[in-house]
Design a protein around this motif. Structure first.
Motif, mmCIF file in Angstrom:
data_model
loop_
_atom_site.group_PDB
_atom_site.id
_atom_site.type_symbol
_atom_site.label_atom_id
_atom_site.label_comp_id
_atom_site.label_asym_id
_atom_site.label_seq_id
_atom_site.Cartn_x
_atom_site.Cartn_y
_atom_site.Cartn_z
ATOM 1 N N PHE A 346 50.446 36.627 34.489
ATOM 2 C CA PHE A 346 49.566 37.793 34.470
ATOM 3 C C PHE A 346 48.319 37.516 33.634
ATOM 4 N N ARG A 347 48.484 36.875 32.476
ATOM 5 C CA ARG A 347 47.327 36.554 31.624
ATOM 6 C C ARG A 347 46.400 35.547 32.315
ATOM 7 N N GLY A 352 41.178 34.014 34.187
ATOM 8 C CA GLY A 352 40.466 33.131 35.102
ATOM 9 C C GLY A 352 41.234 31.911 35.528
ATOM 10 N N GLY A 353 42.433 31.683 34.981
ATOM 11 C CA GLY A 353 43.225 30.547 35.419
ATOM 12 C C GLY A 353 43.706 30.706 36.847
ATOM 13 N N ARG A 354 43.890 31.960 37.277
ATOM 14 C CA ARG A 354 44.247 32.289 38.652
ATOM 15 C C ARG A 354 43.263 33.338 39.143
ATOM 16 N N PRO A 355 43.064 33.445 40.453
ATOM 17 C CA PRO A 355 42.074 34.423 40.960
ATOM 18 C C PRO A 355 42.532 35.861 40.772
ATOM 19 N N GLY A 356 41.563 36.764 40.692
ATOM 20 C CA GLY A 356 41.860 38.199 40.633
ATOM 21 C C GLY A 356 41.154 38.939 39.517
#
Length: 613
Positions: A346-347, A352-356
């Motif tokens: 979630f963090r 920015g480590g994962r999109p969204g």
């Protein structure tokens, strides 16, 4: 940004789901009624069926005398890249129809299955999907033709029953009306236009289609209608030339009929200058583009209903009983490890480590400024309203120097409009965070073995997000209310100190029938208030995102599962054990609900990506 195909396809899928679940509109909060649709309306023998077949490019509708369409037909057109044409019915999902004569027979058989062999009507729709390279992405609802008399075998109420059914569709604000009228009859007597005028008096939702142009009396034409002089609509009229009965009897190919139609318009001395805006192909493209536009406009209300449905399904899951969890030391450690894994994912989405997470900035950089620009401040600060507010604030005693109470009322009224965009920003970020929770759970590999724990974490996270949203909403509303509660006096002192440009007073300004003050005086007040509101608007544009991030985003990063941890730590061993297991007797029921829930969540995901990207 979603494409036209995905938007119209999204509505298609939701409509099909509504039919499966028995939602045809007309009762309570209906998801069906929130979806934009195009309803085809016309009297018997108006050419309605021929128009639909021209749009599709296939002969597939039942024909005959009297009332042929006795159930609404939801016709979903899907453009394909080459390949063969085929059709599918929702009631027979595993069967492909490549012979369109069989499609006609299936419509007749499915109609009789509900209504019997009588000439009764039913509001239960038939869903037909046609896949073809010769169509545009479009959904049309073919409704029974309006009639003035009952035929043998029908009750006397059939005339009113049909009108009531058609009206139940077209009176909904999300319905686009495709009004079919024959050109060889007086437009003033058109059943479709008459009904459209009643439910859509401004013509904003109505598209007029004129059929049988080639059957008009010699020496006459329909230019007055097509060019909007006889009956003006907000959208352009479209003329079509359907196949003649002789062509139908000879099985003239529909694609060839389209070419013949285009040749008719291009070679016509009356309609040649309109040829590029005439014909079934142009009509289909026009409707497809407009439907896509309307879907985009209706996204917020569709989101609201889909979220309501999701909440109801979650409540239903709670009502059938979630497993009671048990645990000991090792089980508690496992549960906490699962939670930490979810929290890491979630963090990563937020940081920015994962999109969204970038979509949150989109709310602040695009949605909020756009909403602030659309506020109806010009209407609120119009000359008439300023005069009205100032006069009401003065009461029986006109102000002596400056209308302070009037100023305050105008400012407070203007600032009240800012609450909507402020709350909308909160809700938009809340939807994004809820979606990131769902994605994070799905992407956390360690949780896949424990569906019950997934559910518990999602519930706890969403409950926390609800609390963060409520606090964020209170905070942004306080920001607006603070601007109303204490005005920046230096702004108005500066205005007072500025010399005012002198202008000649209007004639008769001091006459016995003149207003208490001149228009120039009230315009100056409105201008001052507008300048002050613009200053406050810029302040709120910068401060609302800070409040939302502090109350929602940072709290989600820091304390999303704090309440969950506290609750888990107080549970007994047996309770924690059940969190890592699933009751087999409830799996079937939960699976059915979960399928419905996933369907609505998928629709929400796609709508949400269209709304804020």
């Amino acid at each position: 940004m979603a494409t036209m195909e995905s938007l119209i396809g999204l509505v298609n899928r939701i409509q099909r789901a509504c039919t499966v679940l028995g939602d045809y509109g007309g009762e309570g909060m209906s998801l069906w009624e929130a979806l934009p649709s195009v309803a085809v309306v016309g009297g018997q023998s108006s050419g309605k069926s021929s128009v639909l077949e021209s749009v599709v490019g296939r002969d597939f509708l039942p024909r005959g005398s009297g009332i042929v369409t006795r159930r609404p037909l939801v016709l979903q057109l899907h453009k394909t890249e080459g390949g063969s044409e085929y059709a599918e019915f929702l009631h027979a999902p595993k069967k492909k129809f490549t012979d369109f004569a069989s499609v006609r027979k299936e419509i007749e058989a499915e109609t009789d299955r509900i209504t019997g062999k009588t000439k009764q009507i039913s509001n239960v729709p038939i869903h037909l999907s046609i896949y073809s390279p010769h169509v545009v992405n479009l959904t049309l609802i073919d409704l029974p033709g309006l009639t003035k008399v009952a035929v043998e075998g029908q009750p006397e109420s059939i005339v009113q029953d049909i009108e009531n059914m058609v009206r139940s569709y077209v009176e909904k604000p999300n319905c686009i009306i495709l009004a079919i009228s024959p050109a060889n009859q007086d437009i003033a007597t058109s059943d479709a236009i008459k009904l459209g005028r009643e439910v859509d008096p401004t013509g904003e939702r109505t598209f007029g289609v004129l059929t049988k142009l080639d059957l008009m009396d010699q020496g006459t034409n329909a230019l007055d209608v097509l060019e909007g002089r006889s009956y003006r609509l907000q959208h352009p009229w479209v003329g079509v030339v359907n196949r003649s009965q002789a062509d139908i009897n000879k099985n003239v190919d529909m694609i060839a009929a389209r070419s013949k139609e285009q040749e008719y318009f291009e070679s016509s001395p009356e309609y040649g200058h309109l040829a590029h805006k005439m014909g079934a192909e142009y009509l289909a493209k026009l409707l497809s583009q407009h439907l896509e536009t309307v879907i985009r406009q209706r996204i917020p209300s569709i989101i609201a209903l889909i979220n309501k449905t999701i909440d109801e399904l979650n409540a239903e899951l709670d009502r059938i009983g979630r497993p009671i969890s048990l645990d000991g030391g090792a089980q508690l450690y496992t549960i906490l490890e699962m939670c930490r894994a979810f929290d890491r994912v979630f963090r990563e989405h937020l940081d920015g480590g994962r999109p969204g997470g970038d979509r949150i900035y989109g709310v602040f950089d695009n949605q909020l400024p756009a909403a602030l620009k659309k506020l109806p401040l010009d209407r609120h600060l119009s000359l008439n309203n300023v005069r009205k507010v100032i006069s009401e604030a003065d009461g029986y005693q006109p102000h002596l120097i400056a209308p302070e109470q009037g100023y305050r009322r105008l400012i407070e009224g203007s600032l009240g409009y800012f609450k909507g965009p402020a709350e909308a920003s909160v809700d938009a970020v809340h939807l994004i965070l809820k979606e990131l929770v769902r994605k994070s759970i799905a992407e956390t590999q360690e949780l896949k073995r424990f569906p019950t724990l997934q559910s518990d974490i999602a519930t706890a996270a969403n409950d926390a997000l609800e609390r963060f949203r409520d606090e964020s909403r209170r905070t942004v509303l306080r920001l607006v209310e603070m601007e109303s509660s204490y005005l920046t006096i230096e702004f108005f002192r500066k205005i007072q100190s500025e010399p005012e440009k002198k202008s000649d007073p209007p004639p008769n300004a001091s006459g016995p029938n003149s207003d208490r003050y001149s228009d120039h005086y009230f315009r100056k007040i409105g201008s001052n208030v507008s300048a002050y509101i613009n200053m406050v608007c810029e302040t709120l544009r910068l401060s609302i995102p800070k409040a939302v991030v502090y109350c929602q985003v940072l709290q989600a990063k820091r304390a999303l599962l704090n309440q969950f941890y506290a609750n888990v730590g107080r549970r007994e061993k047996e309770q924690l054990g059940k969190m890592l297991d699933e009751d087999p007797s409830l799996m079937g029921k939960r699976e059915q609900i979960a399928k419905r829930l996933e369907l609505f969540k998928s629709a929400r995901d796609e709508i949400d990506s269209v709304a804020w990207k």
